[in-house]
Design an enzyme around this catalytic site. Structure first.
Site, PDB file in Angstrom:
ATOM      1  N   ILE A  21      11.135  53.317 105.804  1.00 54.70           N
ATOM      2  CA  ILE A  21      10.650  52.618 106.987  1.00 54.70           C
ATOM      3  C   ILE A  21       9.382  51.866 106.619  1.00 54.70           C
ATOM      4  O   ILE A  21       8.478  52.427 106.028  1.00 54.70           O
ATOM      5  CB  ILE A  21      10.397  53.611 108.129  1.00 54.70           C
ATOM      6  CG1 ILE A  21      11.727  54.219 108.582  1.00 54.70           C
ATOM      7  CG2 ILE A  21       9.693  52.951 109.303  1.00 54.70           C
ATOM      8  CD1 ILE A  21      11.577  55.302 109.611  1.00 54.70           C
ATOM      9  N   HIS A  53       9.714  60.926 103.345  1.00 56.54           N
ATOM     10  CA  HIS A  53      11.173  61.019 103.249  1.00 56.54           C
ATOM     11  C   HIS A  53      11.839  59.733 103.716  1.00 56.54           C
ATOM     12  O   HIS A  53      12.710  59.187 103.039  1.00 56.54           O
ATOM     13  CB  HIS A  53      11.667  62.209 104.080  1.00 56.54           C
ATOM     14  CG  HIS A  53      13.136  62.475 103.970  1.00 56.54           C
ATOM     15  ND1 HIS A  53      14.079  61.701 104.598  1.00 56.54           N
ATOM     16  CD2 HIS A  53      13.825  63.432 103.295  1.00 56.54           C
ATOM     17  CE1 HIS A  53      15.291  62.169 104.335  1.00 56.54           C
ATOM     18  NE2 HIS A  53      15.160  63.230 103.530  1.00 56.54           N
ATOM     19  N   ASP A  54      11.427  59.243 104.887  1.00 56.10           N
ATOM     20  CA  ASP A  54      12.009  58.033 105.451  1.00 56.10           C
ATOM     21  C   ASP A  54      11.008  56.893 105.517  1.00 56.10           C
ATOM     22  O   ASP A  54      11.118  56.012 106.371  1.00 56.10           O
ATOM     23  CB  ASP A  54      12.539  58.319 106.859  1.00 56.10           C
ATOM     24  CG  ASP A  54      13.720  59.269 106.849  1.00 56.10           C
ATOM     25  OD1 ASP A  54      14.355  59.422 105.793  1.00 56.10           O
ATOM     26  OD2 ASP A  54      13.998  59.875 107.901  1.00 56.10           O
ATOM     27  N   SER A  55      10.017  56.924 104.646  1.00 55.78           N
ATOM     28  CA  SER A  55       9.009  55.861 104.655  1.00 55.78           C
ATOM     29  C   SER A  55       8.589  55.565 103.224  1.00 55.78           C
ATOM     30  O   SER A  55       9.377  55.731 102.294  1.00 55.78           O
ATOM     31  CB  SER A  55       7.816  56.275 105.525  1.00 55.78           C
ATOM     32  OG  SER A  55       7.186  57.440 105.020  1.00 55.78           O
ATOM     33  N   LEU A  57       9.473  63.450 109.129  1.00 54.88           N
ATOM     34  CA  LEU A  57      10.260  62.754 108.107  1.00 54.88           C
ATOM     35  C   LEU A  57       9.722  61.383 107.717  1.00 54.88           C
ATOM     36  O   LEU A  57      10.135  60.841 106.686  1.00 54.88           O
ATOM     37  CB  LEU A  57      11.711  62.612 108.570  1.00 54.88           C
ATOM     38  CG  LEU A  57      12.535  63.906 108.567  1.00 54.88           C
ATOM     39  CD1 LEU A  57      13.905  63.656 109.158  1.00 54.88           C
ATOM     40  CD2 LEU A  57      12.654  64.465 107.166  1.00 54.88           C
TER      41      LEU A  57
END
Length: 474
Positions: free
Chosen positions: A20, A228-230, A223
């Site tokens: 992200i 994890h998502d960045s 997250l």
């Protein structure tokens, strides 16, 4: 050639993550303030037993981030700055892939053949570091950003709201159960006084301001905040908001506090799973600040170090594995423990980037019951191996079974149905997480012709001893 084949299998399982790109937005004025973004019922202030003095530190705080290569973290100005304020452990490694088995090691001392991120519930006599801490009245708690104990503990995701503390995402939920290592065993999740020590960051703010933080802490960002998502830049911004000011807060970091900042695993499976890891805090000797420690450490070292510091017993798993469980060197020096001398430059270090190749309770295709501990093992704390009453200590071996081929559901995937929605434990009827009608150990015993213990014993060092025995690719 065998090692090459195993590694190839691990690489095939490597997941892909979407980063992200948004900018971090603080959820509150500072980490000591509560926030309406941290949803879920709060627990109130916890009450701790009197402080137990350790040989090198009196409080140990672990902060785990996600899925980042060593070089990526090292490129961040924030991590570079923190390294100048702490000690870089540049011989620190994750133990396997993907995420959940690494968290299991931090709490339970083994990953039991786990090679995925699915729901896992270990039987109630599967011991954890909590058993060792409780035996010496050392207070503990686990803090997850938006987690609340009050929704069903057993569901894979504790929250499903789209908004997070820092930005909005629609999927996946921003907190996941698999990042809370202690809740994986029913010996914690099914015991209210233990389960309610899992707390969100509003609880953290209350505990911090009340000088009520415990002596052992496990901190899990969400997250996006954990990378994890960045991206590493996003996570750096979260650290600047949350950790950096707390390093100056005496209620969080005094002269007897040791802080471990680490990652669960490297992102690139072809690499040896080295992760950027720092020791921070007032307990770190001044002469080590801004330095590097090349000693070989793994997540098992988080257990052995705590055991050495407080003279605890052990779990008889990787925490007593002389290869994998070096004690952090300055703590070893303070406690008289002798490490093995391995460093990041040593040849033939264990391969700890393999996945899916070890038998155990969490490997459906290579299933075994949870085997008995090595009761003669001696850990860094010198105490005895913790064994739950009634454990079958003769259950030391089992021929792995393919439960999928047998049409049997792995018991680890069965939801025990713990519900704390009213503030106390209600146990719902357990429901299997697959459609198979064969779900319990009795079905496995019948299918295999063996007599499976109805109460599984805690495991010995099996899986991680095997991992330590796999030679490095040279």
């Amino acid at each position: 050639m065998v090692a090459l084949a195993l590694l190839a299998g691990a690489l095939a399982a490597a997941p892909a993550y979407a980063a992200i790109a948004q900018s971090f937005v603080p959820p509150a004025a500072n980490p000591s303030s509560t926030s309406t973004n941290y949803v879920g019922k709060n627990n109130g202030t916890i009450h701790n037993s009197p402080k137990v003095t350790g040989k090198a530190f009196d409080r140990f705080i672990q902060i785990w981030l996600e899925n980042t290569d060593f070089a990526t973290a090292a490129s961040s100005p924030t991590f570079q700055k923190l390294a100048q304020e702490g000690l870089l452990l540049d011989g620190y490694y994750g133990l396997t892939h993907p995420s959940e088995p690494n968290y299991a090691v931090a709490g339970l001392g083994d990953f039991f053949g786990m090679h995925g991120d699915s729901f896992s519930a270990f039987p109630k006599n599967t011991s954890s570091v909590v058993d060792l801490l409780d035996a010496k009245n050392i207070s503990w708690a686990s803090y997850q950003i938006r987690y609340s104990i009050y929704p069903l503990l057993a569901i894979p995701y504790a929250l499903t709201a789209a908004s997070t503390d820092s930005l909005s995402i629609s999927a996946p939920p921003d907190y996941v159960r698999k990042h809370s290592p202690l809740i994986l065993t029913d010996s914690v999740a099914g015991v209210p006084e233990r389960a309610l020590r899992h707390r969100n960051f509003n609880d953290f703010a209350v505990d911090l301001n009340a000088s009520a933080l415990p002596q052992w802490m496990f901190v899990t960002p969400n997250l996006v905040d954990d990378a994890h998502d960045s991206t590493i830049d996003f996570t750096s911004s979260w650290l600047e908001y949350w950790l950096v000011p707390l390093l100056q807060n005496q209620n969080f970091n005094d002269n007897r506090t040791l802080i471990l900042l680490t990652f669960d695993e490297a992102e690139t499976y072809t690499q040896p799973n080295q992760v950027f890891t720092l020791l921070l805090g007032g307990a770190l000797p001044q002469q080590l600040v801004g330095q590097k420690d090349p000693s070989y450490y793994t997540h098992c070292s988080t257990l052995s170090t705590v055991q050495a510091n407080w003279g605890l017993g052990s779990l008889g798993r990787c925490d007593t594995n002389k290869t994998l469980a070096n004690v952090f060197e300055f703590v070893a020096n303070a406690t008289g423990y002798k490490n093995n001398g391995l460093t990041s430059n040593s040849t033939k270090l264990p391969m700890t980037n393999l996945t899916g190749v070890f038998p155990g309770y969490a490997n459906t295709e290579m299933w075994t019951p949870v085997l008995a501990p090595n009761v003669s093992a001696v850990g860094a704390g010198g105490g005895s191996v913790f064994v739950y009453p009634g454990t079958n200590t003769s259950l030391t071996s089992w021929s792995p079974q393919n439960l999928t081929a047998m049409g049997v559901t792995n018991p680890i995937s069965i939801d025990p149905g713990y519900d704390y929605s009213n503030g106390s434990l209600v146990t719902a009827a357990a429901a299997p997480s697959s459609s198979s009608s064969k779900t319990a150990t009795g079905s496995i015993a019948a299918a295999t012709g063996k007599s499976a213990a109805t109460s599984f014993a805690v495991p010995a060092m099996g899986v991680l001893v095997a991992a330590a025995g796999v030679a490095a690719l040279l």
